[in-house]
Structure formats: structure tokens, C-alpha cells
Motif scaffolding. Structure first.
Motif, PDB file in Angstrom:
ATOM      1  N   MET A  39       0.826  -1.208   0.000  1.00 48.20           N
ATOM      2  CA  MET A  39       0.000   0.000   0.000  1.00 48.20           C
ATOM      3  C   MET A  39       0.858   1.255   0.000  1.00 48.20           C
ATOM      4  O   MET A  39       0.632   2.182  -0.786  1.00 48.20           O
ATOM      5  N   ILE A  40       1.844   1.296   0.874  1.00 54.05           N
ATOM      6  CA  ILE A  40       2.691   2.484   0.985  1.00 54.05           C
ATOM      7  C   ILE A  40       3.468   2.711  -0.302  1.00 54.05           C
ATOM      8  O   ILE A  40       3.523   3.833  -0.835  1.00 54.05           O
ATOM      9  N   TYR A  41       4.056   1.634  -0.834  1.00 50.62           N
ATOM     10  CA  TYR A  41       4.866   1.797  -2.044  1.00 50.62           C
ATOM     11  C   TYR A  41       4.005   2.197  -3.244  1.00 50.62           C
ATOM     12  O   TYR A  41       4.347   3.140  -3.973  1.00 50.62           O
ATOM     13  N   GLN A  42       2.898   1.511  -3.440  1.00 49.59           N
ATOM     14  CA  GLN A  42       2.103   1.744  -4.648  1.00 49.59           C
ATOM     15  C   GLN A  42       1.380   3.091  -4.642  1.00 49.59           C
ATOM     16  O   GLN A  42       0.974   3.566  -5.698  1.00 49.59           O
ATOM     17  N   THR A  43       1.243   3.710  -3.487  1.00 47.27           N
ATOM     18  CA  THR A  43       0.642   5.046  -3.442  1.00 47.27           C
ATOM     19  C   THR A  43       1.682   6.154  -3.452  1.00 47.27           C
ATOM     20  O   THR A  43       1.326   7.330  -3.603  1.00 47.27           O
ATOM     21  N   HIS A  44       2.958   5.802  -3.303  1.00 46.34           N
ATOM     22  CA  HIS A  44       4.007   6.825  -3.252  1.00 46.34           C
ATOM     23  C   HIS A  44       5.170   6.561  -4.208  1.00 46.34           C
ATOM     24  O   HIS A  44       6.146   7.303  -4.209  1.00 46.34           O
ATOM     25  N   LYS A  45       5.081   5.521  -5.011  1.00 46.00           N
ATOM     26  CA  LYS A  45       6.203   5.172  -5.888  1.00 46.00           C
ATOM     27  C   LYS A  45       6.466   6.282  -6.893  1.00 46.00           C
ATOM     28  O   LYS A  45       5.572   7.107  -7.194  1.00 46.00           O
ATOM     29  N   PRO A  46       7.682   6.353  -7.432  1.00 43.58           N
ATOM     30  CA  PRO A  46       7.990   7.388  -8.422  1.00 43.58           C
ATOM     31  C   PRO A  46       7.056   7.279  -9.627  1.00 43.58           C
ATOM     32  O   PRO A  46       6.737   6.182 -10.086  1.00 43.58           O
ATOM     33  N   LEU A  47       6.633   8.429 -10.129  1.00 47.13           N
ATOM     34  CA  LEU A  47       5.811   8.440 -11.329  1.00 47.13           C
ATOM     35  C   LEU A  47       6.669   8.080 -12.537  1.00 47.13           C
ATOM     36  O   LEU A  47       7.867   8.369 -12.569  1.00 47.13           O
ATOM     37  N   PRO A  48       6.074   7.461 -13.551  1.00 54.92           N
ATOM     38  CA  PRO A  48       6.820   7.238 -14.788  1.00 54.92           C
ATOM     39  C   PRO A  48       7.349   8.559 -15.341  1.00 54.92           C
ATOM     40  O   PRO A  48       6.706   9.610 -15.207  1.00 54.92           O
ATOM     41  N   GLU A  49       8.502   8.515 -15.944  1.00 55.17           N
ATOM     42  CA  GLU A  49       9.108   9.730 -16.483  1.00 55.17           C
ATOM     43  C   GLU A  49       8.172  10.402 -17.481  1.00 55.17           C
ATOM     44  O   GLU A  49       7.600   9.749 -18.344  1.00 55.17           O
ATOM     45  N   GLY A  50       8.015  11.709 -17.338  1.00 55.53           N
ATOM     46  CA  GLY A  50       7.157  12.473 -18.236  1.00 55.53           C
ATOM     47  C   GLY A  50       5.728  12.630 -17.776  1.00 55.53           C
ATOM     48  O   GLY A  50       4.964  13.401 -18.369  1.00 55.53           O
ATOM     49  N   VAL A  51       5.335  11.908 -16.715  1.00 56.78           N
ATOM     50  CA  VAL A  51       3.997  12.064 -16.147  1.00 56.78           C
ATOM     51  C   VAL A  51       4.019  13.245 -15.178  1.00 56.78           C
ATOM     52  O   VAL A  51       5.011  13.476 -14.499  1.00 56.78           O
ATOM     53  N   SER A  52       2.921  13.974 -15.088  1.00 53.78           N
ATOM     54  CA  SER A  52       2.833  15.229 -14.343  1.00 53.78           C
ATOM     55  C   SER A  52       3.738  16.260 -15.005  1.00 53.78           C
ATOM     56  O   SER A  52       4.754  16.687 -14.468  1.00 53.78           O
ATOM     57  N   TYR A  53       3.319  16.666 -16.188  1.00 59.39           N
ATOM     58  CA  TYR A  53       4.138  17.511 -17.073  1.00 59.39           C
ATOM     59  C   TYR A  53       3.529  18.905 -17.179  1.00 59.39           C
ATOM     60  O   TYR A  53       2.312  19.068 -17.186  1.00 59.39           O
ATOM     61  N   GLU A  54       4.397  19.892 -17.287  1.00 60.79           N
ATOM     62  CA  GLU A  54       3.973  21.268 -17.528  1.00 60.79           C
ATOM     63  C   GLU A  54       4.848  21.871 -18.606  1.00 60.79           C
ATOM     64  O   GLU A  54       6.077  21.844 -18.510  1.00 60.79           O
ATOM     65  N   SER A  55       4.223  22.415 -19.629  1.00 58.62           N
ATOM     66  CA  SER A  55       4.977  23.011 -20.726  1.00 58.62           C
ATOM     67  C   SER A  55       5.444  24.412 -20.355  1.00 58.62           C
ATOM     68  O   SER A  55       4.957  25.004 -19.385  1.00 58.62           O
ATOM     69  N   PRO A  56       6.373  24.957 -21.117  1.00 57.11           N
ATOM     70  CA  PRO A  56       6.655  26.390 -20.979  1.00 57.11           C
ATOM     71  C   PRO A  56       5.415  27.199 -21.341  1.00 57.11           C
ATOM     72  O   PRO A  56       4.463  26.682 -21.932  1.00 57.11           O
ATOM     73  N   VAL A  57       5.431  28.470 -20.995  1.00 47.73           N
ATOM     74  CA  VAL A  57       4.359  29.379 -21.395  1.00 47.73           C
ATOM     75  C   VAL A  57       4.642  29.866 -22.809  1.00 47.73           C
ATOM     76  O   VAL A  57       5.757  30.292 -23.124  1.00 47.73           O
ATOM     77  N   TYR A  58       3.636  29.768 -23.669  1.00 53.26           N
ATOM     78  CA  TYR A  58       3.749  30.259 -25.039  1.00 53.26           C
ATOM     79  C   TYR A  58       2.762  31.401 -25.240  1.00 53.26           C
ATOM     80  O   TYR A  58       1.693  31.430 -24.629  1.00 53.26           O
ATOM     81  N   ARG A  59       3.124  32.306 -26.113  1.00 55.30           N
ATOM     82  CA  ARG A  59       2.192  33.355 -26.526  1.00 55.30           C
ATOM     83  C   ARG A  59       1.587  32.990 -27.873  1.00 55.30           C
ATOM     84  O   ARG A  59       2.255  32.443 -28.734  1.00 55.30           O
ATOM     85  N   THR A  60       0.322  33.284 -28.015  1.00 55.67           N
ATOM     86  CA  THR A  60      -0.364  32.987 -29.260  1.00 55.67           C
ATOM     87  C   THR A  60      -1.467  34.008 -29.483  1.00 55.67           C
ATOM     88  O   THR A  60      -2.001  34.589 -28.533  1.00 55.67           O
ATOM     89  N   SER A  61      -1.827  34.190 -30.725  1.00 50.76           N
ATOM     90  CA  SER A  61      -2.890  35.145 -31.056  1.00 50.76           C
ATOM     91  C   SER A  61      -4.244  34.469 -31.203  1.00 50.76           C
ATOM     92  O   SER A  61      -5.251  35.151 -31.403  1.00 50.76           O
ATOM     93  N   GLN A  62      -4.268  33.136 -31.098  1.00 49.34           N
ATOM     94  CA  GLN A  62      -5.531  32.440 -31.325  1.00 49.34           C
ATOM     95  C   GLN A  62      -5.699  31.263 -30.373  1.00 49.34           C
ATOM     96  O   GLN A  62      -4.879  30.347 -30.353  1.00 49.34           O
ATOM     97  N   VAL A  63      -6.766  31.302 -29.586  1.00 52.50           N
ATOM     98  CA  VAL A  63      -7.241  30.162 -28.809  1.00 52.50           C
ATOM     99  C   VAL A  63      -8.740  30.101 -29.036  1.00 52.50           C
ATOM    100  O   VAL A  63      -9.454  31.076 -28.800  1.00 52.50           O
ATOM    101  N   THR A  64      -9.228  28.966 -29.512  1.00 52.15           N
ATOM    102  CA  THR A  64     -10.642  28.821 -29.851  1.00 52.15           C
ATOM    103  C   THR A  64     -11.365  28.030 -28.761  1.00 52.15           C
ATOM    104  O   THR A  64     -10.889  26.972 -28.339  1.00 52.15           O
ATOM    105  N   PHE A  65     -12.478  28.568 -28.317  1.00 55.04           N
ATOM    106  CA  PHE A  65     -13.315  27.899 -27.315  1.00 55.04           C
ATOM    107  C   PHE A  65     -14.472  27.222 -28.033  1.00 55.04           C
ATOM    108  O   PHE A  65     -15.172  27.836 -28.835  1.00 55.04           O
ATOM    109  N   LEU A  66     -14.674  25.925 -27.759  1.00 52.82           N
ATOM    110  CA  LEU A  66     -15.764  25.164 -28.346  1.00 52.82           C
ATOM    111  C   LEU A  66     -16.642  24.601 -27.241  1.00 52.82           C
ATOM    112  O   LEU A  66     -16.179  24.378 -26.118  1.00 52.82           O
TER     113      LEU A  66
END
Length: 475
Positions: free
Chosen positions: A19-46
Motif C-alpha cells: 500500500m505504501i509503495y504503490q501510493t508513493h512510488k515514483p511516477l513514470p518519467e514524463g507524467v505530471s508535465y507542464e509546458s513552458p508558457v507560449y504566446r499565441t494570437s488564437q485560442v478557440t473555445f468550443l
């Protein structure tokens, strides 16, 4: 001490360790990711909306599915799709638009006319009945040369530790495939399921993401392409430019621990094309969604407005953050699904009804709560919209319900974070969307809080809290 007691003691220690290990084990690499901030002139809401038509029936406004098909049609280099639900299973007597087959047909036609195009379809094992039976739509796409990847969720952390420790110790080794004999709870017309598949289902976790990307654009949605979900109300954002590379990077992480191979490369646009624009955007997954949600709520105070549209709201930090923001003077409106229906099956209103009661009572009515006026469908939206008085607006939308399972690095999730200038086109579109639903402009989209506040609500509150503590829940 008897050998039996020694064995039982060792087993208990083993289960606790699992229980302890499986709830706290390291996440696979790349999981819980955040990109840099980008600027853009277009974001469309649907948006997709199902609502009363005023004549005893319902009306639909649907934009997301058609836009997904257009993205497929417009693609020239690659298509990468990750969808949680993708099947045509329904219960007897039900009729829904055949959207899953429609997308499968469009993809197979695209592969036929563009045989060298890399088309990758990523999905959750729920669509193979947890490996009890093949999904005919997925099998057809495989035969057409489309790469279908079923996510291996086992490397992810477990959200039901008491059950997961037992499942991992005794049952996971036997697999799930074979001749099913238990009726399919998801569809009376679906294949029978093996007991081993149901045992894995009970270890509840999923690839819950919803994204469609090509070299030209990407759509991040709260909605699945799934027949029984076709009438649900949902939202989506469409973006372009370098953030697509980050979406591919986040999806590559899923393929890396699922044996899915390599995704196509994204050739970014020239820096000048993405370094300017009114909107700031970032792509976030899993726990990074949580960070940005709390940041947005904690940053709201006197004169600011928080609007939230949510299918499931149950996370304590989010709930407490809303109450604290209300105390700071922020105006808050929360529009919730009544948790009345799930694919034709009745539900008892957990978690939203006890949470709605808590928000209203603890804020002394300062937090306004309403219900989306659903019939047989769901208000499946996951949207946070914070308008700062005299400043930019923050908006977030995608796959992520505001619950522990969705925010605490258990499920795979994805959202788009946007910072938009006050009064910009996107800001006005979001404001119009929420005001229309909240104030019932043109139809009875929403109902007042008492519509679903029963006398037995305190019992549901206890059930919701107990489920949250034990993890025996899908929220």
C-alpha cells in the motif's frame, strides 16, 4: 506464537508495504508535465450543450466532434489522438449517434488516402473491457495500419490502497483475457467479462486524457468520442503552434511505459510566429493541473469573479480554496452536474450534492451553486474561469475533474491553462458561455440549488467522505 499467526502477521506487513509503495512510488518519467508558457494570437473555445427546447424535448448544440473530424481531414503530416472512452457499447433500448464509428471511419479513410501518414490512437483499457474482449472499432483501425496503443496503467500510483494491495499481491499475475461469463455492466449488448477483468476494474485508475493533435492544431477537450456520451455537455480549447510539441512529449511518456513506440516529430513554427500574441498558454497534465488550479483560486480576491463548471467536485483543497476566496471577497458561481445519471444508470448524487450543500452553508450563501438541467445526459464539463478585476483572466479546461483521483497523480489527465486579457475575444466567449447557462438565456439551462438538495443529504455527505477516505470510488 503459532506458525499461522506468524504467516498472517507477515502477510499484513506485506500488504501495508505494498500500500505504501504503490501510493508513493515514483511516477513514470514524463507524467505530471507542464509546458513552458507560449504566446499565441488564437485560442478557440468550443462547446457542446444539451438543453430543454421548451417544447418538452431537448436541443443540442455540438461543435467539438465536428471539429475533431475537421482536424483529421486537415492533417498532412501526422495525427495523434488520446481518448479515454471510445466504443459503441450501449444498453438495450438505447439509441445514440454513432460517433465512435464515425471517427474510426474517418481515420481509416485518412490512412487509406495517406498510407505514409503516422496515425496513432491512444486509449484506455476500459475500451477492451479490461482485456476481456477486443474492441471491433480498434481492431478495424489496426487492420488499416493505424497504430493503436492501449495504455498500461499499472506503472501509475494506486488510488485505492486497501484494495490495490490485495489485487497486486494475489490477482494481477493471472491477466484478464479469456472467455468471459459475467454480464457487461457497461453495456447489455457488450461482451461478457472475465472475473479477472472485473477485479482489475476495481483497482480504479485510468488514462482519462482527451486530446486530438495534428501538425496544424490541437484540441484539448472534456469530452470523449463515445456513443453513450454523445449528448453530454462539454467544452474544449483548440490551439496551434509550439505547444503541440509539448502535447506530443506528454503523450510520448504514455507510449514509453505502454510499449507504444515512438511518436512522430513536431516541427515547430519559427519563433517569431509564436513569441507574440495576446494569449499566454501552457499545457499541463496530472498533478501539474492541480498546482495551476490552486494557484488560480488562491489568486482570486475582492472584486474578482470565479466561475466553475464541473462534472465532479470533491477535492478538499479546492473546496477549501473556494471558501477562502469567498472570505477574501471573490464572487463565486459553481455550476455542477447533479450526478443523477451515468449512461442510463441512476446515481445518488455523490459527490456533488453534499459538496454543494457544504459550499453554500459554510460560505453563508456567498458561494452561489446551481445545477445544470440534465435529462439522460451529463454536464460533463471541467472548466475553471477566473476574472480578475482590472487584470487578465485565467481559464483552465480539459479532462480533469476536481477530485483527488483526477488531481493527485493517479489518473492520466490533461488541461490547457490560458491567460487572456480582459475583454479579449476568448474572454468574452467564456463570459458569454457561463452567463448564458447561469442566467438561463434562451433556455432553462440551470436549476437553483434546492432542486437536488434532499432531506437525506447528510447521509450522502457521510458516504462521500467515507468513500473519499477509503478510495472506493470513481471520483
Amino acid at each position: 506464537m503459532s506458525p499461522l499467526r506468524i504467516c498472517l502477521g507477515l502477510l499484513v506487513l506485506w500488504l501495508i508495504a505494498v500500500m505504501i509503495y504503490q501510493t508513493h512510488k515514483p511516477l513514470p518519467e514524463g507524467v505530471s508535465y507542464e509546458s513552458p508558457v507560449y504566446r499565441t494570437s488564437q485560442v478557440t473555445f468550443l462547446q457542446d450543450l444539451t438543453y430543454p427546447n421548451g417544447a418538452g424535448g431537448t436541443a443540442q448544440k455540438q461543435q467539438i466532434y465536428n471539429r475533431i473530424l475537421h482536424i483529421v481531414d486537415e492533417a498532412e503530416s501526422f495525427i495523434v489522438i488520446d481518448l479515454f472512452l471510445f466504443n459503441d457499447y450501449i444498453h438495450e433500448g438505447q439509441t445514440f449517434p454513432q460517433v465512435s464509428a464515425g471517427l474510426a471511419n474517418r481515420l481509416t479513410e485518412k490512412k487509406k488516402t495517406h498510407p505514409d501518414m503516422d496515425i496513432v490512437f491512444i486509449t484506455d483499457e476500459i475500451n477492451t473491457n479490461y482485456n476481456s474482449a477486443p474492441n471491433p472499432l480498434l481492431e478495424r483501425m489496426k487492420k488499416a495500419g493505424i497504430r493503436v496503443v492501449i495504455t498500461d496503467v499499472d506503472p501509475l500510483r494506486d488510488s485505492t490502497p486497501a484494495y490495490s494491495a490485495v489485487w497486486r499481491t494475489f490477482f494481477q499475475w493471472f491477466g484478464q483475457s479469456g472467455n468471459g461469463w459475467i454480464p457487461n455492466l457497461m453495456s447489455s449488448q457488450g461482451p461478457d467479462i472475465t472475473m479477472r477483468s472485473y477485479l482489475k476494474l476495481m483497482n480504479v485508475k485510468a488514462n482519462h486524457r482527451k486530446v486530438v493533435a495534428s501538425e496544424k492544431s490541437a484540441l484539448i477537450s472534456s469530452g470523449n468520442v463515445h456513443d453513450a456520451s454523445a449528448f453530454h455537455s462539454n467544452i474544449a480549447f483548440e490551439v496551434h503552434g509550439e505547444v503541440i510539441g509539448d502535447i506530443l512529449k506528454a503523450e510520448q511518456a504514455v507510449l514509453d511505459f505502454s510499449g507504444g513506440g515512438q511518436l512522430p516529430a513536431y516541427s515547430s513554427e519559427p519563433a517569431a510566429a509564436t513569441a507574440s500574441g495576446a494569449y499566454q498558454i501552457r499545457y499541463v497534465t496530472e498533478g501539474k493541473v492541480y498546482d495551476r488550479v490552486l494557484e488560480a483560486i488562491h489568486g482570486a480576491g475582492s472584486g474578482d469573479q470565479i466561475d466553475m463548471g464541473m462534472f465532479y467536485l470533491a477535492d478538499r483543497k479546492v473546496i477549501e480554496g473556494l471558501l477562502e476566496a469567498s472570505e477574501r471577497g471573490a464572487a463565486i458561481r459553481v455550476l455542477l452536474d447533479p450526478n443523477e445519471n451515468a449512461f442510463g444508470q441512476d446515481k445518488i448524487g455523490i459527490p456533488n450534492r453534499p459538496v454543494a450543500s457544504e459550499l453554500h452553508s459554510k460560505s453563508n450563501g456567498r458561494i452561489a451553486v446551481k445545477w445544470y438541467n440534465t435529462t439522460e445526459e451529463q454536464y460533463h464539463t471541467k472548466l475553471l474561469y477566473v476574472r480578475h478585476h482590472g487584470g487578465d483572466s485565467i481559464m483552465m479546461g480539459g479532462s480533469t475533474n476536481f477530485t483527488p483521483r483526477n488531481l493527485n497523480n493517479y489518473n492520466l489527465e490533461n488541461d490547457l491553462w490560458v491567460q487572456a486579457p480582459s475583454g479579449s475575444e476568448l474572454d468574452q466567449n467564456l463570459e458569454h458561455y457561463f452567463d448564458r447557462l447561469w442566467n438561463n438565456k434562451g433556455a432553462e439551462f440551470s436549476l437553483e440549488l434546492p432542486a437536488y438538495q434532499e432531506k437525506t443529504n447528510f447521509l450522502k455527505d457521510w458516504a462521500y467522505r467515507l468513500q473519499t477516505i477509503l478510495g472506493f470510488t470513481t471520483f
